[in-house]
Design a protein around this motif. Structure first.
Motif, PDB file in Angstrom:
ATOM      1  N   ASP A 126       0.942  -1.177  -0.024  1.00 62.28           N
ATOM      2  CA  ASP A 126       0.124   0.005  -0.012  1.00 62.28           C
ATOM      3  C   ASP A 126       0.701   1.339   0.045  1.00 62.28           C
ATOM      4  O   ASP A 126       0.382   2.352  -0.334  1.00 62.28           O
ATOM      5  CB  ASP A 126      -1.087  -0.135   1.152  1.00 62.28           C
ATOM      6  N   GLU A 127       2.118   0.940   0.207  1.00 61.48           N
ATOM      7  CA  GLU A 127       3.068   2.264   0.434  1.00 61.48           C
ATOM      8  C   GLU A 127       3.303   3.113  -1.090  1.00 61.48           C
ATOM      9  O   GLU A 127       3.635   4.053  -1.042  1.00 61.48           O
ATOM     10  CB  GLU A 127       4.543   1.933   0.931  1.00 61.48           C
ATOM     11  N   VAL A 128       2.612   2.268  -2.358  1.00 66.79           N
ATOM     12  CA  VAL A 128       2.738   2.947  -3.390  1.00 66.79           C
ATOM     13  C   VAL A 128       1.721   4.028  -3.647  1.00 66.79           C
ATOM     14  O   VAL A 128       1.993   4.503  -4.382  1.00 66.79           O
ATOM     15  CB  VAL A 128       2.753   1.777  -4.588  1.00 66.79           C
ATOM     16  N   ASP A 275      12.844  12.043  13.842  1.00 66.91           N
ATOM     17  CA  ASP A 275      11.617  11.370  12.763  1.00 66.91           C
ATOM     18  C   ASP A 275      12.488  10.725  11.633  1.00 66.91           C
ATOM     19  O   ASP A 275      13.521  11.266  11.121  1.00 66.91           O
ATOM     20  CB  ASP A 275      10.983  12.208  12.453  1.00 66.91           C
ATOM     21  N   ARG A 276      11.953   9.899  11.025  1.00 64.80           N
ATOM     22  CA  ARG A 276      12.196   9.301   9.605  1.00 64.80           C
ATOM     23  C   ARG A 276      12.219  10.677   8.416  1.00 64.80           C
ATOM     24  O   ARG A 276      11.312  11.024   8.651  1.00 64.80           O
ATOM     25  CB  ARG A 276      11.397   8.316   9.251  1.00 64.80           C
ATOM     26  N   LYS A 277      13.118  10.568   7.744  1.00 63.20           N
ATOM     27  CA  LYS A 277      12.863  11.736   6.517  1.00 63.20           C
ATOM     28  C   LYS A 277      11.618  11.210   5.557  1.00 63.20           C
ATOM     29  O   LYS A 277      11.782  10.058   5.382  1.00 63.20           O
ATOM     30  CB  LYS A 277      14.071  11.404   5.620  1.00 63.20           C
ATOM     31  N   GLY A 278      10.935  12.192   5.315  1.00 65.41           N
ATOM     32  CA  GLY A 278       9.699  12.030   4.395  1.00 65.41           C
ATOM     33  C   GLY A 278       8.803  10.770   5.228  1.00 65.41           C
ATOM     34  O   GLY A 278       7.883  10.183   4.316  1.00 65.41           O
ATOM     35  N   HIS A 279       8.511  10.733   6.296  1.00 62.91           N
ATOM     36  CA  HIS A 279       7.899   9.929   7.115  1.00 62.91           C
ATOM     37  C   HIS A 279       6.345   9.734   6.527  1.00 62.91           C
ATOM     38  O   HIS A 279       5.644  10.785   6.989  1.00 62.91           O
ATOM     39  CB  HIS A 279       8.041   9.873   8.601  1.00 62.91           C
ATOM     40  N   ASP A 280       5.852   8.754   6.039  1.00 58.48           N
ATOM     41  CA  ASP A 280       4.516   8.695   5.879  1.00 58.48           C
ATOM     42  C   ASP A 280       3.530   8.695   7.201  1.00 58.48           C
ATOM     43  O   ASP A 280       3.762   8.066   8.148  1.00 58.48           O
ATOM     44  CB  ASP A 280       4.079   7.433   5.068  1.00 58.48           C
ATOM     45  N   MET A 335      22.282   2.971  12.461  1.00 61.22           N
ATOM     46  CA  MET A 335      20.888   3.436  11.801  1.00 61.22           C
ATOM     47  C   MET A 335      20.477   4.575  13.274  1.00 61.22           C
ATOM     48  O   MET A 335      19.666   5.442  12.881  1.00 61.22           O
ATOM     49  CB  MET A 335      19.974   2.518  11.557  1.00 61.22           C
ATOM     50  N   TYR A 336      20.808   4.095  14.367  1.00 57.11           N
ATOM     51  CA  TYR A 336      19.988   4.755  15.558  1.00 57.11           C
ATOM     52  C   TYR A 336      20.813   5.434  16.316  1.00 57.11           C
ATOM     53  O   TYR A 336      20.838   6.166  17.201  1.00 57.11           O
ATOM     54  CB  TYR A 336      19.372   3.779  16.338  1.00 57.11           C
ATOM     55  N   GLY A 337      22.572   5.167  16.110  1.00 57.72           N
ATOM     56  CA  GLY A 337      23.530   5.862  16.808  1.00 57.72           C
ATOM     57  C   GLY A 337      23.421   7.373  16.914  1.00 57.72           C
ATOM     58  O   GLY A 337      23.462   7.898  17.785  1.00 57.72           O
TER      59      GLY A 337
END
Ligand code: NAD
Ligand code: TYD
Length: 341
Positions: A126-128, A275-280, A335-337
């Protein structure tokens, strides 16, 4: 009937292999997987000696290898689960997403055409459709919602969907596409929200929630997804897209708090990180088409499914502890550091 199941050593693909071997004893399954970081042969150990099952290691984007495999095996059906699947990794390194998700799909489509496969099924997401706003709960993704992607992952999945549709229209290849919401359940790789939070909570480690934790996902128990794909293969109309989802929307914070509650852990393990970049913001599926046309409905509610999933992770610690002890440690640090609190 002989099926090629690609990506069958990953999360959903392995659950699909188990589903088919259990419910369709007449189907022979060849599982092809490149065994990337996300593929785990130990996941398939219980079916390795099954008379209707064979495992082959290989890359869906390797043309010579794929051509030879199709020529030897003469598949009736191809179900393509193989993909790079993690949004955060696609933000760090988009190239491999195009290589596997787009070029790998094209390679499978060419072979399906050359060797007259009777059905090619693309497992999409569904992310499309991009995302929905948080303040309009009456909006849902239908099959008519325009493609509008946010991450390199979703862009690569949309690219492969468009190629699948083009091979149907241009070459008459008999295809179907399913677009499912977020899955959870056994054998989910512990970089994704639910297994990450279960494994870290069990170790009393901090639980990194992106932003304010208000983003909404529509969760589906993995077996319900597998059943839907089988229904599409057996009764779906060629050339069609089917959305799959069961109206189980939760904010990320709700999901994390449910996991903490089930494990008798306190909420101070939660830590809010960059936050994640461009986070849906929100995903939500309208499953009217698959429900009315094929009679599919989900069997597992989120409340039941999350309990079953937590129980599975408690009973199968060696499976995920082995993953966490390897290269994964570097991944987590990278990723989290730098995300901070
Ligand atoms: P996963 O990352 O757990 O598994 C992917 C599998 O594909 C792994 O076994 C990996 O080794 C294999 N693979 C990767 N590159 C390959 C290549 N080049 N050749 C052969 N094999 C390769 O992913 P998943 O969560 O099981 O997702 C499976 C499919 O379902 C993907 O196409 C994904 O886009 C789609 N999907 C996932 C979700 C979800 O919530 N996880 C929801 C909707 C759709
Ligand atoms: P994820 O499982 O990566 O699936 P997707 O991005 O494909 O929906 O993430 C689900 C949600 O959880 C998403 O909104 C991002 C969020 N999330 C966190 O808050 N913390 C994390 O450590 C991870 C991995 C995800």
């Amino acid at each position: 009937m002989k099926y090629l199941v690609t990506g069958g050593a990953g999360f959903i693909g392995s659950n699909y292999v188990f589903y088919v071997l259990k419910h369709r004893p007449e189907i022979e399954v060849v599982c092809l997987d490149a065994l990337t970081y996300a593929g785990n042969l130990s996941t398939l150990k219980d079916v390795m000696d099954h008379p209707q099952f064979k495992f082959v290691k290989g890359d869906i984007a390797d043309r010579d290898f794929i051509d030879q495999l199709f020529s030897e095996e003469q598949f009736d059906v191809v179900v393509n689960f193989a993909a790079e699947s993690h949004v955060d990794r696609s933000i760090e390194n988009p190239g491999i997403f195009l290589q596997t998700n787009v070029l790998g799909t094209q390679t499978l489509l060419d072979a399906s055409r050359k060797y007259n496969v009777k059905r090619y099924h693309q497992v999409s997401t569904d992310e499309v459709y991009g995302d929905l706003p948080l303040d309009q709960p009456e909006l849902f993704f239908t099959e008519e919602t325009p493609i509008h992607t946010s991450s390199p992952y979703s862009a690569s999945k949309a690219g492969s969907d468009l190629l699948v549709q083009a091979y149907n229209r241009t070459f008459g290849l008999p295809v179907t596409i399913s677009r499912c919401s977020n899955n959870y359940g056994p054998y989910h790789f512990p970089e994704k929200l639910i297994p990450l939070m279960i494994s870290r909570a069990l170790a009393d480690e901090k639980l990194p929630v992106y932003g304010k934790g208000e983003n909404v996902r529509d969760w589906l128990y993995v077996e319900d997804h597998c059943k839907a794909i089988q229904m599409i293969l057996e009764h779906g109309r060629v050339g069609e897209v089917y959305n799959i989802g069961g109206h189980n929307e939760r904010t990320n914070l709700e999901v994390v708090k449910t996991i903490l509650h089930e494990l008798n852990k306190t909420e101070d393990l939660i830590t809010y990180v960059t936050d994640r970049k461009g986070h849906d913001l929100r995903y939500a599926i309208d499953p009217t088409k698959i429900t009315t046309e094929l009679g599919w409905t989900p069997e597992t509610t989120f409340d039941e499914g999350i309990k079953k999933t937590i129980k599975w992770y408690l009973e199968n610690k060696p499976w995920w502890e082995e993953i966490l002890s390897g290269e994964y440690q570097n991944y987590y640090e990278t990723m989290y550091g730098q995300r901070g609190e």
